[in-house]
Design an enzyme around this catalytic site. Structure first.
Site, PDB file in Angstrom:
ATOM      1  N   ASP A  65       0.865  -1.191   0.000  1.00 41.92           N
ATOM      2  CA  ASP A  65       0.000   0.000   0.000  1.00 41.92           C
ATOM      3  C   ASP A  65       0.901   1.241   0.000  1.00 41.92           C
ATOM      4  O   ASP A  65       1.612   1.504   0.970  1.00 41.92           O
ATOM      5  CB  ASP A  65      -0.887  -0.053   1.266  1.00 41.92           C
ATOM      6  CG  ASP A  65      -1.913   1.054   1.303  1.00 41.92           C
ATOM      7  OD1 ASP A  65      -1.681   2.109   0.674  1.00 41.92           O
ATOM      8  OD2 ASP A  65      -2.950   0.868   1.976  1.00 41.92           O
ATOM      9  N   HIS A  66       0.837   1.979  -1.089  1.00 42.00           N
ATOM     10  CA  HIS A  66       1.749   3.119  -1.253  1.00 42.00           C
ATOM     11  C   HIS A  66       1.462   4.252  -0.267  1.00 42.00           C
ATOM     12  O   HIS A  66       2.255   5.171  -0.114  1.00 42.00           O
ATOM     13  CB  HIS A  66       1.673   3.631  -2.698  1.00 42.00           C
ATOM     14  CG  HIS A  66       2.970   4.200  -3.204  1.00 42.00           C
ATOM     15  ND1 HIS A  66       3.932   4.734  -2.369  1.00 42.00           N
ATOM     16  CD2 HIS A  66       3.480   4.287  -4.463  1.00 42.00           C
ATOM     17  CE1 HIS A  66       4.957   5.146  -3.084  1.00 42.00           C
ATOM     18  NE2 HIS A  66       4.716   4.876  -4.362  1.00 42.00           N
ATOM     19  N   ARG A  67       0.319   4.205   0.401  1.00 40.94           N
ATOM     20  CA  ARG A  67       0.048   5.240   1.416  1.00 40.94           C
ATOM     21  C   ARG A  67       0.928   5.026   2.640  1.00 40.94           C
ATOM     22  O   ARG A  67       1.168   5.936   3.412  1.00 40.94           O
ATOM     23  CB  ARG A  67      -1.425   5.186   1.849  1.00 40.94           C
ATOM     24  CG  ARG A  67      -2.397   5.588   0.756  1.00 40.94           C
ATOM     25  CD  ARG A  67      -3.821   5.314   1.165  1.00 40.94           C
ATOM     26  NE  ARG A  67      -4.057   3.890   1.389  1.00 40.94           N
ATOM     27  CZ  ARG A  67      -5.210   3.375   1.805  1.00 40.94           C
ATOM     28  NH1 ARG A  67      -6.230   4.180   2.049  1.00 40.94           N
ATOM     29  NH2 ARG A  67      -5.358   2.074   1.969  1.00 40.94           N
TER      30      ARG A  67
END
Ligand code: CAO
Length: 544
Positions: free
Chosen positions: A516-518
């Site tokens: 998850d790039h967040r």
């Protein structure tokens, strides 16, 4: 194997309630406490749980049937401990919870006689139940027993009626609040007539909620007593607690769904269909419509064109099959996770030549033990080491915070005849590879037999999806929210690897890490994969 009749337990003052949902079917394996049916009266809906674990042999109720305490819901063939305890379980219906005292329902009339405080009455054993609907607003004229709000727990939703008549001056709760017995709900300005009726309203039989114990282990619930003079809220969507919960999880506005169930009730399927049509662009929610460009050519928020509608039969013979329950549920989850998570996948290879040799020799030595050490068990152990080194991979997003979990529960995708299931190896950091292999075998078997309990599928902090036993090179697994990463593993292959001087044959395992790039950035993901590869290449590194 013993056959046990599962009966409707004490559901309080309700004489007969309608069955509005069947949650299981013959052949299903049910756990004790698993919800079997949903029943509904004018004011409350509740799920009736199973008093025992077993396999459903026969359903004794149908949609629309009326049931009451003691009605047989279904017959199960008990398994394990339940089978041993069968005679008692079959003979003894759920214990009856004593009716709740009415004291809390009594209005508090303060100075002047006109101001009345309406409190949350006795709602049984529940603590902190959520307000999910508010039916009234300041200025409204309220009748005695008119529903003010709906509250909901895991198993039941119920409308809380006003204990008094009057004009609503202040509303003390809003949707999303949690309430308990005795909490102040509203302040009314009583009318002359209402003041006269106040003592009657406080009498137990007219407004006191009746305790409806749903099951021995399920929380009891206080549902307002059935009363023909009550004025139920008009135009509100009808749906059972689990359906409402499902809708809330997906952010689906219930008011915009046309129910296909009995008397227009909204079913889980209606929510899935609504979600699918919104995602495909063929339906817009009112919120989306409000945001659409003034030109009116908006389409969905994602700007997608509608899902193609094809009459397949025009092109050749077809067969239509309903999707199974597990497929539908996992489908909705996968769709949400695929759409909501900005996911990226890194591919890498790990040299498992020595590890595979060790695994094979260990299995030879342990041949008689009956436990086969699998590559997946080593991957679980190696992942735990990597998760400890890179803790953000073991975290979850919660609002504006990141929750770093201090436990390492690893889920693994299991292919079953009913669809994809993800059993969880709890506390994998505290277990050896042999124990993990054994547990994994047991959990995978349970998954295939449809016998996994919800507890065995919950709490994962990271998931591994292995297609190694089947084939393929790389794939992009979808993150199992609220986890933030998932490892996909494919079939290892003998490959020529350059050792600086020459090509040597090495057994290479393809790894695909989706993150998850967040929460995670590309460099951390590359480091995670590299570290994982180092451990798989030389497991002694786990000791460092
Ligand atoms: N490379 C090469 N061979 C592998 C391997 C790999 N990465 N992983 C397993 N194998 C081999 C095993 O050694 C075994 O061989 P032997 O029988 O000769 O010993 C064979 O493949 C079968 O392994 P398995 O698949 O039964 O066992 P497992 O521990 O690897 O996996 C389980 C167990 C439950 C994960 C698996 O049965 C399964 O369901 N896999 C599918 C998961 C899935 O569907 N993922 C996709 C999710 S996204 O839609």
């Amino acid at each position: 194997m013993a056959l046990i009749e599962v009966k409707v337990p004490d559901i309080g003052d309700f004489d007969e309630v309608a069955v509005i949902e069947l949650l299981v079917k013959p052949g299903d394996t049910v756990a004790a406490e698993q919800s079997l049916i949903t029943v509904e009266s004018d004011k409350a809906s509740m799920e009736i749980p199973s008093s025992t674990a077993g396999v459903v042999k026969e359903l004794r109720v149908a949609l629309g049937d009326k049931v009451k305490e003691g009605s047989v819901v279904l017959v199960v063939e008990a398994v394990g401990e339940a089978a041993a305890a069968a005679p008692a379980a079959a003979a003894a219906p759920a214990p009856v919870q004593a009716p709740a005292p009415a004291a809390a329902a009594a209005p508090v009339v303060t100075a002047g006689g006109g101001r009345v405080e309406v409190m949350v009455p006795d709602i049984g054993d529940f603590k902190d139940v959520a307000v999910i609907e508010v039916f009234v607003k300041p200025g409204d004229t309220i009748k005695v027993e008119q529903s003010l709000i709906t509250v909901e727990s895991d198993k039941a939703s119920m409308e809380i009626p006003s204990s008094h008549a009057g004009v609503l001056k202040e509303l003390k709760v809003k949707v999303g609040d949690t309430v308990n017995i005795g909490d102040l709900l509203a302040v009314l300005e009583g009318t002359a007539g209402a003041a006269a009726s106040a003592p009657a309203a406080s009498a137990p039989e007219s407004v006191a909620p009746a305790a409806a114990a749903i099951a021995p282990v399920a929380p009891s619930i206080a549902a307002p007593a059935h009363n023909p003079t009550a004025s139920p809220a008009v135009g509100l969507p009808h749906a059972s607690p689990s359906v409402r919960k499902f809708a809330r999880e997906l952010g689906v506005p219930l008011a915009e769904i046309k129910g296909s169930g009995l008397k227009g009730r909204i079913t889980a399927e209606d929510i899935q269909k609504f979600t699918q049509s919104v995602m495909s662009g063929s339906t817009q929610t009112q919120a989306q419509a409000a945001k659409a460009p003034a030109s009116g050519v908006g389409g969905s928020e994602l700007g997608l064109i509608p899902w193609p509608k094809v009459d397949f039969a025009k092109f050749g013979p077809i067969e239509r099959k309903e999707m199974g329950r597990i497929k539908k549920i996992s489908g909705a989850n996968l769709l949400r996770n695929a759409v909501m998570i900005p996911a990226v996948t890194n591919h890498d290879d790990a040299d498992i030549t020595d590890l595979e040799a060790f695994r094979v020799s260990t299995n030879k030595e342990n041949e008689k033990s009956g436990v086969k050490v699998t590559m997946l068990a080593f991957l679980i152990k190696a992942s735990v080491a990597a998760l400890k080194k890179f803790p953000e991979f073991n975290s979850s997003i919660d609002g504006d915070s990141l929750v770093y979990k201090q436990y390492w529960h690893i889920g693994f995708a299991a292919d079953t005849p009913n669809g994809l299931m993800v059993p969880v190896i709890k506390d994998a950091d505290k277990k050896g590879v042999l124990q993990i292999s054994q547990e994994m075998g047991e959990l995978a078997k349970k998954a295939r037999d449809g016998k996994l309990s919800p507890a065995e599928m919950s709490g994962a902090t990271f998931t591994i999806s292995s297609l190694g036993g089947i084939g393929g090179r790389y794939f992009t697994p979808i993150i199992n929210a609220p986890e933030v990463a998932i490892l996909g593993v494919c079939k290892s292959n003998m490959e020529p690897v350059w050792d600086g001087k020459q090509f040597v044959p090495r057994l290479m395992l393809p790894l695909s890490l989706t993150w998850d790039h967040r929460v995670i950035d590309g460099a951390a993901a590359a480091r995670f994969n590299a570290y994982l590869g180092q451990i798989l290449g030389d497991f002694r590194r786990v000791l460092l």
